[in-house]
Motif scaffolding. Structure first.
Motif, short mmCIF file in Angstrom:
data_model
loop_
_atom_site.label_atom_id
_atom_site.label_comp_id
_atom_site.label_asym_id
_atom_site.label_seq_id
_atom_site.Cartn_x
_atom_site.Cartn_y
_atom_site.Cartn_z
N ALA A 7 0.32 -0.87 -0.14
CA ALA A 7 0.33 0.08 0.05
C ALA A 7 1.06 1.17 -0.21
O ALA A 7 2.10 0.97 0.69
N ILE A 8 0.64 2.40 -0.78
CA ILE A 8 1.24 3.64 -0.82
C ILE A 8 0.15 4.56 -0.48
O ILE A 8 -0.70 5.30 -0.61
N PHE A 9 1.65 5.59 0.34
CA PHE A 9 0.96 6.39 1.03
C PHE A 9 1.24 8.04 0.74
O PHE A 9 2.61 8.20 1.23
N ILE A 10 1.68 8.36 -0.21
CA ILE A 10 1.84 9.53 -0.23
C ILE A 10 1.60 11.26 0.41
O ILE A 10 0.05 11.08 0.11
N ASP A 11 2.13 11.90 0.78
CA ASP A 11 1.78 13.08 0.94
C ASP A 11 2.18 14.45 0.43
O ASP A 11 3.05 14.18 0.14
N ALA A 12 0.95 14.48 -0.65
CA ALA A 12 1.53 15.52 -1.58
C ALA A 12 1.93 16.38 -2.11
O ALA A 12 2.84 17.13 -2.27
N GLY A 13 1.68 17.43 -0.09
CA GLY A 13 2.93 18.80 -0.36
C GLY A 13 4.19 18.50 -0.59
O GLY A 13 5.10 18.89 -0.95
N PHE A 14 4.47 17.22 -0.04
CA PHE A 14 6.26 16.87 0.29
C PHE A 14 6.01 16.72 -1.20
O PHE A 14 7.47 17.07 -1.31
N LEU A 15 5.81 15.72 -1.50
CA LEU A 15 6.38 14.98 -2.62
C LEU A 15 6.11 16.09 -4.32
O LEU A 15 7.24 16.40 -4.71
N SER A 64 -7.24 21.56 1.49
CA SER A 64 -8.15 22.38 0.62
C SER A 64 -8.66 22.88 1.26
O SER A 64 -8.57 22.51 2.16
N LYS A 65 -8.98 24.35 0.79
CA LYS A 65 -9.92 24.78 1.78
C LYS A 65 -11.36 24.47 1.67
O LYS A 65 -11.77 24.00 1.24
N ASP A 66 -12.23 24.21 3.18
CA ASP A 66 -12.58 23.41 3.78
C ASP A 66 -12.90 21.74 3.72
O ASP A 66 -14.14 21.57 3.09
N GLY A 67 -11.53 21.53 3.58
CA GLY A 67 -11.86 20.51 3.36
C GLY A 67 -12.23 19.77 1.31
O GLY A 67 -12.47 18.52 1.80
N LEU A 68 -12.55 20.18 0.76
CA LEU A 68 -13.13 19.95 -0.50
C LEU A 68 -12.38 19.90 -1.61
O LEU A 68 -11.22 20.36 -2.00
N PHE A 69 -12.96 18.80 -3.06
CA PHE A 69 -12.17 18.68 -3.93
C PHE A 69 -12.52 19.70 -4.83
O PHE A 69 -13.52 20.07 -5.45
N THR A 70 -11.01 19.89 -5.06
CA THR A 70 -10.67 20.84 -6.28
C THR A 70 -10.86 20.26 -7.20
O THR A 70 -11.14 18.61 -7.89
N GLU A 71 -10.60 20.73 -8.54
CA GLU A 71 -10.41 19.88 -10.24
C GLU A 71 -9.15 19.31 -10.18
O GLU A 71 -9.53 18.28 -10.29
N GLN A 72 -8.56 19.48 -9.80
CA GLN A 72 -7.31 18.93 -9.88
C GLN A 72 -7.51 17.51 -8.75
O GLN A 72 -6.68 16.40 -9.19
N GLY A 87 -7.10 16.75 3.90
CA GLY A 87 -7.34 17.36 4.87
C GLY A 87 -7.43 19.38 4.59
O GLY A 87 -7.75 19.31 3.67
N ARG A 88 -7.76 20.04 5.47
CA ARG A 88 -8.39 22.00 5.39
C ARG A 88 -7.10 22.10 5.88
O ARG A 88 -6.11 22.57 6.45
N ILE A 89 -6.95 23.53 4.68
CA ILE A 89 -6.18 24.68 4.79
C ILE A 89 -6.26 25.48 5.44
O ILE A 89 -7.67 26.18 5.52
N SER A 90 -5.31 25.98 7.03
CA SER A 90 -6.06 26.65 8.34
C SER A 90 -6.36 28.39 7.78
O SER A 90 -5.55 28.43 6.28
N TYR A 91 -6.88 29.16 8.65
CA TYR A 91 -6.37 31.03 8.40
C TYR A 91 -4.91 31.28 7.99
O TYR A 91 -5.29 31.70 6.36
N ASN A 92 -4.26 30.75 8.12
CA ASN A 92 -3.14 30.75 8.77
C ASN A 92 -2.04 30.57 7.07
O ASN A 92 -1.25 30.60 6.63
N GLY A 93 -3.29 29.50 6.78
CA GLY A 93 -2.22 28.64 5.26
C GLY A 93 -1.29 27.95 5.97
O GLY A 93 -1.09 26.75 4.62
N GLU A 94 -1.51 26.77 6.76
CA GLU A 94 -1.30 25.64 6.79
C GLU A 94 -1.94 24.44 6.87
O GLU A 94 -3.39 24.37 6.52
N GLN A 95 -1.32 23.06 6.57
CA GLN A 95 -2.37 22.21 6.57
C GLN A 95 -2.83 22.11 7.51
O GLN A 95 -2.08 21.25 8.62
N ILE A 299 3.56 33.46 -1.18
CA ILE A 299 4.40 33.53 -1.56
C ILE A 299 5.64 33.50 0.00
O ILE A 299 6.45 32.41 -0.30
N ASP A 300 4.70 33.97 1.49
CA ASP A 300 6.11 33.01 2.27
C ASP A 300 5.89 31.87 2.52
O ASP A 300 7.13 31.58 2.61
N ARG A 301 4.57 30.69 2.32
CA ARG A 301 5.13 29.57 2.06
C ARG A 301 6.70 29.11 0.69
O ARG A 301 7.18 27.96 1.79
#
Length: 337
Positions: A7-15, A64-72, A87-95, A299-301
């Motif tokens: 089974a493969i587990f991928i952290d997309a942000g990391f990859l 993603s925002k509110d944990g909703l699927f984007t087109e991507q 997961g969700r993106i918080s107000y300050n942009g963190e996962q 940009i900050d991230r």
């Protein structure tokens, strides 16, 4: 153990950060294109060649925002054998919730004996406990990373504790990364100069940014700016290889070491500004100026992620380094005026 499969587990942000930085020299998402189908299928093939087993499923973790699927995310979810977990993106942009979902799934697959070997594409130290629990349940856990020869671990951006916890470390082939990640555009001086004109006009305007929103630079103005800006050369830190050496005495105890870090951070800040300016629109330049000196979260991230790729997470956490990164971003734009 039950089924003899992986089974493969991928952290997309990391990859995506590692692949994008390899292709474009920055983690700025707009600077590179990801070919998700090729990437996922290539990873599955790599795991199969390494293990000799069939694969249960690819778990793809992102936020993603509110944990909703984007087109991507929908596109990725439609790839055969892939399950997207958001997961969700918080107000300050963190996962938020990404690591928790991954940890729960990893332990869950181990507990139900649905797979005997897990391949984990992540570098987060927070996952070490989940890895150990899965191992206690009889599952083998293999880290699958991006090769980095100058790293002691042999892979990029992986926490040492996580690496020590895993059963072994394998790497994603460089050829696959070269196919899956493509730089969107080379440094475009004409585009950068056009955006710089908007930047200068908005900065100089007595009536503020609103006066410049309908301004379109004329060919004469463009030609004048072009002749004035030939001294501004694109920056590159792709060849910077940073090594602490064996004699490091600590961040505060070695002024030369600290100065090298600050110099690299300054170069990274300018490089991110260059990449952003070459890919942005005039409207986005105006939006950036409206909040100066505050930077948008993306940009900050990007500044922090790009710096972490070169200097490491621990160094990037230093407030002095972060201040230099942000100041260098603005200074690069100011030099174009």
């Amino acid at each position: 153990m039950g089924l003899n499969q992986t089974a493969i587990f991928i952290d997309a942000g990391f990859l995506l950060s590692l692949g994008g930085h390899r292709a474009a020299g920055t983690t700025l998402r707009s600077a590179f294109t990801t070919h998700y189908e090729s990437l996922v299928r290539g990873i599955i093939q790599t795991v199969k060649q390494n293990s000799g087993m069939s694969n249960l499923r690819v778990y793809w973790y992102d936020a993603s925002k509110d944990g909703l699927f984007t087109e991507q995310h929908k596109r990725i979810g439609l790839i055969s054998g892939v399950k997207v977990r958001l997961g969700r993106i918080s107000y300050n942009g963190e996962q938020k919730g990404v690591d928790l979902r991954l940890a729960l799934d990893l332990v869950g697959v181990a507990r139900t004996r649905a797979a005997s070997v897990a391949y984990l594409v992540s570098g987060d130290d927070d996952l070490a406990e989940a890895v150990e629990e899965a191992q206690d349940l009889g599952m083998k856990v293999v880290l699958l990373g991006v090769a980095k020869s100058e790293s002691r671990l042999g892979v990029a951006s992986v926490a040492e504790h996580l690496a020590l916890t895993a059963d072994s470390i394998e790497t994603i082939p460089d050829q696959l990364l070269d196919v899956a990640f493509t730089r969107v555009i080379e440094w475009d001086q004409e585009h950068s100069e056009k955006s710089a004109i908007v930047f200068k006009a908005a900065s100089d305007s007595d009536d503020g940014i609103s006066e410049v929103r309908s301004t379109v630079p004329t060919p004469a103005v463009m030609a004048q700016k072009s002749s004035r800006q030939k001294s501004v050369e694109p920056m590159s830190y792709a060849d910077v290889v940073y090594s602490s050496g064996s004699g490091r005495q600590g961040y505060q105890g070695n002024a030369v070491y600290e100065q090298k870090e600050l110099s690299v951070a300054e170069e990274i800040g300018g490089k991110v500004a260059e990449s952003w300016l070459a890919l942005t629109t005039q409207a986005e330049v105006l939006e950036l100026l409206a909040d100066k000196p505050q930077l948008p979260l993306e940009i900050d991230r990007t500044l922090l992620k790009d710096c972490a790729q070169v200097l490491g997470e621990w160094t990037t956490d230093q407030q002095k380094i972060r201040r230099v990164l942000r100041s260098a971003f603005w200074e690069y734009l100011d030099r174009l005026m």
